[in-house]
Design a protein around this motif. Structure first.
Motif, PDB file in Angstrom:
ATOM      1  N   LEU A 157     -35.607  20.820 -11.661  1.00 34.03           N
ATOM      2  CA  LEU A 157     -35.934  19.654 -11.083  1.00 34.03           C
ATOM      3  C   LEU A 157     -34.800  20.003  -9.382  1.00 34.03           C
ATOM      4  CD1 LEU A 157     -34.580  17.360 -13.733  1.00 34.03           C
ATOM      5  CD2 LEU A 157     -36.576  18.058 -12.772  1.00 34.03           C
ATOM      6  N   VAL A 158     -33.817  20.934  -9.257  1.00 30.33           N
ATOM      7  CA  VAL A 158     -33.039  21.151  -8.497  1.00 30.33           C
ATOM      8  C   VAL A 158     -33.667  22.266  -6.751  1.00 30.33           C
ATOM      9  CG1 VAL A 158     -30.959  22.070  -7.752  1.00 30.33           C
ATOM     10  CG2 VAL A 158     -31.560  21.937  -9.614  1.00 30.33           C
ATOM     11  N   ASN A 164     -43.561  13.315  -7.588  1.00 32.35           N
ATOM     12  CA  ASN A 164     -42.883  12.412  -8.423  1.00 32.35           C
ATOM     13  C   ASN A 164     -42.125  12.792  -9.117  1.00 32.35           C
ATOM     14  OD1 ASN A 164     -44.049  10.780  -6.410  1.00 32.35           O
ATOM     15  ND2 ASN A 164     -45.916  11.452  -7.908  1.00 32.35           N
ATOM     16  N   ASP A 165     -41.248  12.028  -9.804  1.00 30.24           N
ATOM     17  CA  ASP A 165     -39.700  12.073 -10.356  1.00 30.24           C
ATOM     18  C   ASP A 165     -39.746  12.493 -11.944  1.00 30.24           C
ATOM     19  OD1 ASP A 165     -37.260  12.153 -11.043  1.00 30.24           O
ATOM     20  OD2 ASP A 165     -37.682   9.631 -12.311  1.00 30.24           O
ATOM     21  N   ASN A 172     -50.279  15.292 -14.247  1.00 31.15           N
ATOM     22  CA  ASN A 172     -49.613  13.408 -13.764  1.00 31.15           C
ATOM     23  C   ASN A 172     -49.033  12.577 -15.558  1.00 31.15           C
ATOM     24  OD1 ASN A 172     -48.880  10.951 -12.029  1.00 31.15           O
ATOM     25  ND2 ASN A 172     -50.099   9.976 -12.872  1.00 31.15           N
ATOM     26  N   ILE A 173     -48.451  13.336 -16.367  1.00 24.12           N
ATOM     27  CA  ILE A 173     -47.244  13.403 -17.121  1.00 24.12           C
ATOM     28  C   ILE A 173     -46.135  13.720 -16.921  1.00 24.12           C
ATOM     29  CG2 ILE A 173     -47.634  14.185 -19.623  1.00 24.12           C
ATOM     30  CD1 ILE A 173     -50.018  14.734 -19.596  1.00 24.12           C
ATOM     31  N   LYS A 174     -45.689  12.688 -17.455  1.00 27.15           N
ATOM     32  CA  LYS A 174     -43.521  12.941 -17.813  1.00 27.15           C
ATOM     33  C   LYS A 174     -43.688  14.944 -18.370  1.00 27.15           C
ATOM     34  CE  LYS A 174     -40.156  10.692 -18.960  1.00 27.15           C
ATOM     35  NZ  LYS A 174     -38.990  11.525 -17.752  1.00 27.15           N
TER      36      LYS A 174
END
Length: 182
Positions: A157-158, A164-165, A172-174
């Motif tokens: 994440l860094v 996209n968040d 396109n999956i969490k």
């Protein structure tokens, strides 16, 4: 010279018309998987991660996966003999390929077992690299590491965030945090 440049030079020098077995060792979050993936994508290596193989075995629910799950659920390391059985089965048909081991072997017994497995197919370990990293950096990287549960792509994440968040750029999956990263 940066590690990235040194690594690129090593690959260009050593990997011309050779079949190699390379071992990457080091603590979690040090970059073993990142560089192993680079080798697999750019230089046609088979990337062998015992962690990935164990997670795959558990998700398939096969006999070996059920054995492995019992240890993982208890937070206990999977015994060397089971790891070696899995690795031997995995390596049986890979003697004509470049292979990079990501975090394997982890113990002396596994190292001896790997040597015996490779001798059966007339191969040997060509290079062993040990990645060194500060403990504080390891914690930062692991806290920020996310994976796609569908395609397995790894993000940070860094340093390597998705577009996209917390959503995989490919599927396109969490994204999720690995259970062994929490």
């Amino acid at each position: 010279m940066s590690f990235n440049q040194w690594f690129k030079n090593l690959c260009n020098l050593w990997l011309k018309d050779k079949k190699m077995y390379i071992v990457f060792l080091g603590p979690p979050g040090c970059g073993k998987g990142t560089y192993a993936k680079l080798l697999s994508e750019k230089y046609d290596f088979v990337h062998i991660s015992t962690g990935d193989i164990l997670r795959e075995s558990v998700s398939k629910g096969n006999l070996i996966g059920k054995k492995v799950k019992k240890f993982i659920d208890k937070g206990i390391l999977v015994p060397d003999e089971i790891i070696l059985e899995i690795m031997e089965n995995y390596l049986v048909n890979r003697s004509d390929e470049n292979v990079v081991f990501d975090g394997f072997p982890r113990t002396v017994e596994q190292a001896i077992g790997l040597k015996k497995i490779l001798e059966k197919v007339n191969k040997k370990t060509d290079i062993v690299l040990y990645f060194v990293i500060d403990k504080e950096e390891i914690v930062k990287r692991i806290i920020a590491r996310r994976i796609c549960p569908n395609c397995g792509r790894v993000y940070n994440l860094v340093s390597i965030p998705p577009k996209n968040d917390e959503i995989c750029d490919v599927c396109n999956i969490k994204l999720i945090q690995r259970s062994d990263d929490t």
